[in-house]
Design a protein around this motif. Structure first.
Motif: not given
Length: 155
Positions: A111, A131-132, A134-136, A155
């Motif tokens: 990642s 970026d829906e 997705f984490g930071p 993000k």
């Protein structure tokens, strides 16, 4: 009477001949690929060879009939031969796009790796860049977003 078109008895399409890891001696790459092709198609090598891959893996792309592709696939140096397919860009979510199963073993560092960037000229607000879900960004990531009045960072 209309002229009859000559039909190629061996219709061809571009095939990728994958030979595994990139050559340790880059000087052997393309000459080896040409030699292999010559064994199968004779003197038509220059017309057939599309590209010789040597930087990321060992292999080549060539216009081959199905019979020629099968013959090359039987060579001991060849891992696989498959038709080249043109793909449309769809997403930045490559894992899903390629079709890997969710439970497939994945590298812990994947990642944080950017494999490539294609400049297609598409707009940053395209759904492809959503970026829906997705984490930071990873804490190790040192990039920045240089936004302007007509550009939105995600993000």
């Amino acid at each position: 009477m209309p002229k009859r078109r000559h039909r190629d008895p061996w219709p061809s399409e571009v095939h990728i001949v994958y030979m595994g890891d990139r050559p340790k001696d880059v000087l052997l790459g393309e000459p080896q690929h040409r030699s292999m092709l010559e064994q199968v198609i004779g003197s038509r090598v220059s017309e057939s060879l599309v590209h010789s891959y040597q930087r990321s893996f060992n292999g080549f792309a060539a216009n081959l009939s199905d019979e020629e592709a099968m013959e090359i696939s039987r060579m001991s140096q060849v891992v696989s031969v498959f038709p080249s397919k043109v793909r449309q860009l769809h997403t930045t979510r490559s894992w899903n796009f390629v079709g890997f199963p969710v439970n497939a073993r994945r590298a812990s560092y994947e990642s944080d790796v950017i494999i490539g960037m294609l400049d297609t000229g598409i707009w940053p607000e395209s759904d492809s860049f959503s970026d829906e879900g997705f984490g930071p960004p990873p804490t190790k990531w040192k990039g920045t977003c240089q936004s302007s009045s007509n550009f939105t960072c995600n993000k």
